[in-house]
Design a protein around this motif. Structure first.
Motif, mmCIF file in Angstrom:
data_model
loop_
_atom_site.group_PDB
_atom_site.id
_atom_site.type_symbol
_atom_site.label_atom_id
_atom_site.label_comp_id
_atom_site.label_asym_id
_atom_site.label_seq_id
_atom_site.Cartn_x
_atom_site.Cartn_y
_atom_site.Cartn_z
ATOM 1 N N TRP A 295 12.145 64.512 89.225
ATOM 2 C CA TRP A 295 11.592 63.161 89.283
ATOM 3 C C TRP A 295 12.055 62.277 88.136
ATOM 4 O O TRP A 295 11.882 61.054 88.184
ATOM 5 N N PHE A 296 12.592 62.870 87.089
ATOM 6 C CA PHE A 296 13.019 62.070 85.942
ATOM 7 C C PHE A 296 14.538 61.969 85.840
ATOM 8 O O PHE A 296 15.071 61.496 84.849
ATOM 9 N N LYS A 297 15.221 62.442 86.901
ATOM 10 C CA LYS A 297 16.667 62.219 86.948
ATOM 11 C C LYS A 297 16.910 60.741 87.231
ATOM 12 O O LYS A 297 16.138 60.093 87.965
ATOM 13 N N GLU A 298 17.995 60.228 86.672
ATOM 14 C CA GLU A 298 18.304 58.806 86.852
ATOM 15 C C GLU A 298 18.343 58.423 88.341
ATOM 16 O O GLU A 298 17.822 57.384 88.745
ATOM 17 N N SER A 299 18.917 59.322 89.148
ATOM 18 C CA SER A 299 19.070 59.003 90.577
ATOM 19 C C SER A 299 17.734 59.007 91.307
ATOM 20 O O SER A 299 17.621 58.455 92.415
ATOM 21 N N THR A 300 16.730 59.638 90.735
ATOM 22 C CA THR A 300 15.398 59.610 91.359
ATOM 23 C C THR A 300 14.603 58.412 90.840
ATOM 24 O O THR A 300 13.881 57.758 91.599
ATOM 25 N N LEU A 301 14.753 58.146 89.549
ATOM 26 C CA LEU A 301 14.033 56.998 88.981
ATOM 27 C C LEU A 301 14.523 55.687 89.592
ATOM 28 O O LEU A 301 13.756 54.758 89.788
ATOM 29 N N HIS A 302 15.820 55.637 89.873
ATOM 30 C CA HIS A 302 16.395 54.414 90.447
ATOM 31 C C HIS A 302 17.187 54.783 91.697
ATOM 32 O O HIS A 302 18.416 54.747 91.699
ATOM 33 N N PRO A 303 16.497 55.165 92.757
ATOM 34 C CA PRO A 303 17.215 55.637 93.948
ATOM 35 C C PRO A 303 17.937 54.485 94.654
ATOM 36 O O PRO A 303 17.456 53.351 94.633
ATOM 37 N N PRO A 304 19.086 54.784 95.244
ATOM 38 C CA PRO A 304 19.769 53.729 95.996
ATOM 39 C C PRO A 304 18.962 53.383 97.249
ATOM 40 O O PRO A 304 18.231 54.230 97.762
ATOM 41 N N PRO A 305 19.067 52.146 97.713
ATOM 42 C CA PRO A 305 18.335 51.800 98.938
ATOM 43 C C PRO A 305 18.828 52.633 100.116
ATOM 44 O O PRO A 305 20.008 52.983 100.190
ATOM 45 N N ARG A 306 17.917 52.974 100.991
ATOM 46 C CA ARG A 306 18.295 53.739 102.171
ATOM 47 C C ARG A 306 17.947 52.943 103.414
ATOM 48 O O ARG A 306 17.038 52.117 103.393
ATOM 49 N N LYS A 307 18.640 53.287 104.491
ATOM 50 C CA LYS A 307 18.352 52.615 105.756
ATOM 51 C C LYS A 307 16.997 53.081 106.268
ATOM 52 O O LYS A 307 16.738 54.279 106.316
ATOM 53 N N PRO A 308 16.109 52.156 106.666
ATOM 54 C CA PRO A 308 14.837 52.616 107.214
ATOM 55 C C PRO A 308 15.021 53.322 108.559
ATOM 56 O O PRO A 308 15.987 53.044 109.283
ATOM 57 N N LYS A 309 14.116 54.217 108.832
ATOM 58 C CA LYS A 309 14.149 54.953 110.093
ATOM 59 C C LYS A 309 13.811 54.000 111.242
ATOM 60 O O LYS A 309 13.092 53.016 111.027
ATOM 61 N N PRO A 310 14.302 54.274 112.451
ATOM 62 C CA PRO A 310 13.915 53.416 113.578
ATOM 63 C C PRO A 310 12.388 53.399 113.734
ATOM 64 O O PRO A 310 11.725 54.384 113.437
ATOM 65 N N ALA A 311 11.868 52.254 114.195
ATOM 66 C CA ALA A 311 10.413 52.113 114.310
ATOM 67 C C ALA A 311 9.838 53.129 115.300
ATOM 68 O O ALA A 311 10.481 53.492 116.285
ATOM 69 N N LEU A 312 8.632 53.553 115.009
ATOM 70 C CA LEU A 312 7.907 54.493 115.865
ATOM 71 C C LEU A 312 7.467 53.773 117.140
ATOM 72 O O LEU A 312 6.931 52.670 117.082
#
Ligand SMILES: [Zn+2]
Length: 328
Positions: A295-312
Motif C-alpha cells: 500500500w505504500f509503494k509509489e504505484s499504489t499511492l498514485h495509481p494510474p487511472p483505469r478504465k471503469p468496468k461496464p455498467a451493471l
C-alpha cells in the motif's frame, strides 16, 4: 501467502472494490478543475461530493425496459422502499434490498450527512448496528457519529461514488465527531469532511489524528455483526501501532484506496436474509506485517487511472431485484 494476496486483489469482492476506487478517481478528475495541486491530491483520496438543498427528481428514462439500461439508472429513480419483510438480496456489488428502513437524519447520538442523496436506508440490522455503535462510541469519548452513505431505498447500484452499498448492509462513517448542535441543511449538504491522512499519504496526520479515532474504529470492529472495515492504509498503519495488547479486532480492519475522510463498515448477512450472498471474511491475521508494504509503494499511492468496468445491468442481478426495482 499474504504477500500474494496483497500484490493484487484476487477475490471478486476485492476486484469490485478496485473498480470502486477507479470510480472515485474518475470523480476526482471531475473535481480537479478547482483548487491547488495539493488540494487536489488531498481530495483525490476521498471526494465527499456535496449534496443539494433542493434535490430535483431525475428525469424519466426514455426506455427503462431496454436491456441496455444500467441498473443504477433504475435504482436511483426509486425514492421509496419495496414493502414487506427485510431482505438483503445478492452481494454487496450486485444486489438489492427489500423492506428497507431509513435511519432518522437526527438521532440522539448521530446525524446523517448529505441527506439530499436519500441514501440513509438499510436492512433493519444496519439501523440497529448504527444505533448501538453510536451509543458505544459516546462511551469512548466520540461525540456521536456523522453518518455518510448507507443504501438507496431499494439498494442496488448508485449513480455516483459507490459500486458497493447495494444490499443495505454497508455504512460510511465520517472521521469527525458530531457537533454539539443539530446541524442545518447547509452544514449537512456542504460541510467538508475531515481528512485524517498526512499529505504524503504515508501516515496519519498528527495534527488531526487522535487516540479517539483508534478507539472509535476498535469499537466498530468489536461488534459481532461487523465483517469488515475499510480504511486508508495510512490509518491501518496507525491502528497497528496504537492497538496495544488486544489485537483481536484488527483483522477486520483492512486497507483500501481512499477512505481517508470516512471508514466503511460492512455487516454480515442477517440470518433472515436467505438470498444474501455472504461477503468473504478477511484473513485472520492482524494485517500489520509486510502485507502493508504494497500500500505504500509509489504505484499504489498514485495509481494510474483505469478504465471503469461496464455498467451493471438488471440481467446481472438476482431475478428478485428486477421485481423489486420495477414495482411502483
Ligand atoms: Zn462505503
Amino acid at each position: 501467502m499474504i504477500a500474494i494476496r496483497f500484490q493484487f486483489p484476487t477475490d471478486p469482492s476485492e476486484v469490485q472494490l478496485l473498480m470502486r476506487a477507479v470510480a472515485c478517481l474518475l470523480a476526482v478528475l471531475f473535481l480537479a478543475a478547482a483548487g491547488s495541486a495539493v488540494a487536489q491530491e488531498r481530495h483525490l483520496i476521498d471526494p465527499m461530493l456535496p449534496g443539494s438543498l433542493n434535490p430535483k427528481p431525475l428525469p424519466p428514462l426514455k426506455n427503462p425496459d431496454a436491456p441496455s439500461t444500467p441498473a443504477k439508472e433504475l435504482f436511483a429513480r426509486k425514492s421509496t422502499p419495496f414493502p414487506g419483510p427485510p431482505r438483503s438480496i445478492g452481494g454487496d456489488f450486485d444486489g438489492c434490498l427489500a423492506g428497507a428502513v431509513s435511519l432518522p437524519i437526527t438521532g440522539p447520538t448521530w446525524q446523517v450527512m448529505r441527506p439530499s442523496r436519500n441514501r440513509n436506508w438499510g436492512n433493519p440490522q444496519l439501523i440497529r448496528f448504527i444505533e448501538r455503535f453510536a451509543t458505544k462510541a459516546k462511551k469512548v469519548g466520540w461525540n456521536g457519529l456523522l453518518v455518510g452513505d448507507m443504501s438507496q431505498p431499494r439498494g442496488g447500484a448508485m449513480l455516483s461514488e459507490h459500486t458497493s452499498h447495494q444490499i443495505g448492509l454497508d455504512v460510511d462513517i465520517w472521521f469527525a465527531p458530531m457537533p454539539d448542535h443539530v446541524q442545518s441543511s447547509e452544514e449537512r449538504e456542504f460541510g467538508s469532511a475531515t481528512d485524517v491522512v498526512a499529505p504524503d499519504l504515508r501516515d496519519v496526520d498528527p495534527e488531526v489524528w487522535t487516540h479517539r479515532h483508534t478507539a472509535l474504529i476498535r469499537t466498530a470492529a468489536q461488534d459481532p455483526v461487523v465483517v469488515r472495515i475499510l480504511v486508508n492504509a495510512a490509518i491501518k498503519k496507525a491502528l497497528c501501532r496504537e492497538a496495544g495488547a488486544d489485537r483481536t479486532w484488527l483483522y477486520k480492519v483492512r486497507p483500501w484506496y481512499g477512505h481517508a475522510e470516512h471508514f466503511h463498515v460492512q455487516l454480515a448477512c442477517p440470518a433472515d436474509s436467505a438470498e444474501c450472498k455472504p461477503p468473504a471474511p478477511p484473513l485472520p491475521s492482524d494485517g500489520c506485517g509486510s502485507e502493508l508494504d504494497f500500500w505504500f509503494k509509489e504505484s499504489t499511492l498514485h495509481p494510474p487511472p483505469r478504465k471503469p468496468k461496464p455498467a451493471l445491468m438488471l440481467a446481472g442481478l438476482p431475478p428478485a431485484c428486477k421485481q423489486i426495482v420495477k414495482a411502483p
